[in-house]
Design a protein around this motif. Structure first.
Motif, PDB file in Angstrom:
ATOM      1  N   THR A 222      88.267 -10.124 -27.492  1.00 47.54           N
ATOM      2  CA  THR A 222      87.114 -10.614 -26.744  1.00 47.54           C
ATOM      3  C   THR A 222      86.020  -9.558 -26.636  1.00 47.54           C
ATOM      4  O   THR A 222      84.919  -9.871 -26.222  1.00 47.54           O
ATOM      5  CB  THR A 222      87.536 -11.055 -25.330  1.00 47.54           C
ATOM      6  OG1 THR A 222      88.167  -9.947 -24.688  1.00 47.54           O
ATOM      7  CG2 THR A 222      88.487 -12.228 -25.391  1.00 47.54           C
ATOM      8  N   GLY A 223      86.331  -8.331 -26.991  1.00 47.80           N
ATOM      9  CA  GLY A 223      85.338  -7.267 -26.911  1.00 47.80           C
ATOM     10  C   GLY A 223      84.612  -7.109 -28.226  1.00 47.80           C
ATOM     11  O   GLY A 223      84.410  -8.064 -28.967  1.00 47.80           O
TER      12      GLY A 223
ATOM     13  N   GLY B 246      82.840  -5.155 -34.541  1.00 43.72           N
ATOM     14  CA  GLY B 246      81.935  -6.114 -33.930  1.00 43.72           C
ATOM     15  C   GLY B 246      82.672  -7.241 -33.247  1.00 43.72           C
ATOM     16  O   GLY B 246      83.901  -7.361 -33.343  1.00 43.72           O
ATOM     17  N   LYS B 247      81.936  -8.070 -32.551  1.00 44.17           N
ATOM     18  CA  LYS B 247      82.523  -9.236 -31.891  1.00 44.17           C
ATOM     19  C   LYS B 247      83.172 -10.139 -32.922  1.00 44.17           C
ATOM     20  O   LYS B 247      82.700 -10.251 -34.035  1.00 44.17           O
ATOM     21  CB  LYS B 247      81.444 -10.013 -31.130  1.00 44.17           C
ATOM     22  CG  LYS B 247      80.991  -9.316 -29.871  1.00 44.17           C
ATOM     23  CD  LYS B 247      80.413 -10.320 -28.899  1.00 44.17           C
ATOM     24  CE  LYS B 247      80.055  -9.671 -27.601  1.00 44.17           C
ATOM     25  NZ  LYS B 247      81.197  -9.225 -26.830  1.00 44.17           N
ATOM     26  N   GLY B 248      84.272 -10.776 -32.500  1.00 42.03           N
ATOM     27  CA  GLY B 248      84.977 -11.684 -33.393  1.00 42.03           C
ATOM     28  C   GLY B 248      86.066 -11.008 -34.201  1.00 42.03           C
ATOM     29  O   GLY B 248      86.528 -11.561 -35.188  1.00 42.03           O
TER      30      GLY B 248
ATOM     31  N   THR C 229      90.947  -6.297 -37.526  1.00 38.07           N
ATOM     32  CA  THR C 229      89.920  -6.494 -38.538  1.00 38.07           C
ATOM     33  C   THR C 229      88.747  -7.242 -37.925  1.00 38.07           C
ATOM     34  O   THR C 229      88.938  -8.207 -37.196  1.00 38.07           O
ATOM     35  CB  THR C 229      90.469  -7.304 -39.733  1.00 38.07           C
ATOM     36  OG1 THR C 229      91.642  -6.669 -40.227  1.00 38.07           O
ATOM     37  CG2 THR C 229      89.442  -7.419 -40.845  1.00 38.07           C
ATOM     38  N   GLY C 230      87.544  -6.784 -38.244  1.00 35.34           N
ATOM     39  CA  GLY C 230      86.349  -7.456 -37.748  1.00 35.34           C
ATOM     40  C   GLY C 230      85.124  -6.959 -38.466  1.00 35.34           C
ATOM     41  O   GLY C 230      85.201  -6.082 -39.334  1.00 35.34           O
ATOM     42  N   PRO C 231      83.973  -7.511 -38.119  1.00 32.75           N
ATOM     43  CA  PRO C 231      82.736  -7.046 -38.752  1.00 32.75           C
ATOM     44  C   PRO C 231      82.462  -5.589 -38.390  1.00 32.75           C
ATOM     45  O   PRO C 231      82.733  -5.167 -37.275  1.00 32.75           O
ATOM     46  CB  PRO C 231      81.661  -7.971 -38.180  1.00 32.75           C
ATOM     47  CG  PRO C 231      82.269  -8.656 -37.015  1.00 32.75           C
ATOM     48  CD  PRO C 231      83.753  -8.566 -37.142  1.00 32.75           C
ATOM     49  N   LEU C 232      81.960  -4.830 -39.356  1.00 30.82           N
ATOM     50  CA  LEU C 232      81.587  -3.439 -39.101  1.00 30.82           C
ATOM     51  C   LEU C 232      80.155  -3.450 -38.589  1.00 30.82           C
ATOM     52  O   LEU C 232      79.235  -3.852 -39.306  1.00 30.82           O
ATOM     53  CB  LEU C 232      81.707  -2.608 -40.383  1.00 30.82           C
ATOM     54  CG  LEU C 232      81.729  -1.090 -40.226  1.00 30.82           C
ATOM     55  CD1 LEU C 232      82.333  -0.447 -41.463  1.00 30.82           C
ATOM     56  CD2 LEU C 232      80.415  -0.483 -39.893  1.00 30.82           C
TER      57      LEU C 232
END
Length: 190
Positions: free
Chosen positions: A52-53, A97-99, A110-113
Motif C-alpha cells: 500500500t506504500g 513506486g505505488k502498486g 517488485t514494482g515501478p522504479l
C-alpha cells in the motif's frame, strides 16, 4: 501416578514412556489453541500481496529525460540484497513506486522504479539475501543468475572478491560502516 524411582536405579523404558505421555497430556491443552494460528501462518506464507506504500509518481519520464531508463536498463532491474529488508536498505526501497507486489514465496518485492516522483519506465525487483538464498555470497549469485542486474555486497566481500572476480562498487549507501565501532582512547579520552 507414576512409580517413584530410587536414588540409584535408572528409569525403565516403561517408566520413561509413562513420564513422556504424562508430560504430553499436560502440554496438549496449551498447544491446541496454537494450531489454527500456525495453519493460518503457513497458508499465508506462500502468497503474494500488494503493498500500500511506495513513492507516488507524478509523471512518466519523457523521451530524452535523464530519468527515462526505458531502453537503457532491462525492463526489470533486479537487485539482489545482502540480507533481509532492513533500515540500511531504505534508499533502495524508496525507489519502489505505488502498486508494488510482494512475492513471499520467492522473498522479493517488485514494482515501478520511481525516482524524484518520476516513473522511470522500468520496474524494480528487490530480492532478499542471507537465509533467503542459503547464505550464499551475493557475488556468486550475480554469476549464477544472469537476471540479477546489481548486487549488494559488503565492503569486505567486495574487496575479497576483487582479487579473483570482476566486481565493481557503484554506490556506498552509508558514510560509516555500522558493523564495527572504532574508538581511539588518545583522541577521545575518558
Amino acid at each position: 501416578m507414576l512409580p517413584e524411582l530410587g536414588p540409584s536405579s535408572p528409569p525403565t523404558a516403561a517408566q520413561r514412556t509413562l513420564r513422556t505421555r504424562a508430560g504430553l497430556r499436560r502440554r496438549r491443552p496449551l498447544l491446541l489453541p496454537l494450531v489454527p494460528v500456525l495453519l493460518l501462518v503457513a497458508a499465508c506464507a506462500g502468497s503474494n500481496a500488494s503493498g500500500t506504500g511506495g513513492q507516488a509518481a507524478s509523471s512518466q519520464a519523457a523521451k530524452g529525460d535523464r530519468l527515462n531508463l526505458r531502453g537503457v536498463c532491462p525492463a526489470t532491474v533486479v537487485v539482489q540484497s545482502s540480507w533481509f529488508p532492513q533500515a540500511e536498505h531504505g534508499a533502495l526501497y524508496q525507489l519502489l513506486g505505488k502498486g508494488y507486489s510482494i512475492d513471499a514465496k520467492h522473498k522479493s518485492v517488485t514494482g515501478p522504479l520511481v525516482a524524484s516522483s518520476v516513473d522511470t519506465g522500468v520496474r524494480l525487483q528487490i530480492r532478499a539475501g542471507g537465509p533467503a538464498i542459503g547464505f550464499q555470497q551475493v557475488s556468486a549469485q550475480l554469476y549464477a543468475d544472469r537476471s540479477i542486474t546489481l548486487g549488494m555486497l559488503n565492503t569486505d566481500e567486495l574487496i575479497g572478491q576483487s582479487a579473483t572476480t570482476a566486481v565493481l562498487g557503484v554506490v556506498a549507501p552509508l558514510d560509516l560502516d555500522p558493523q564495527v565501532i572504532l574508538w581511539d582512547p588518545k583522541a577521545h579520552p575518558g
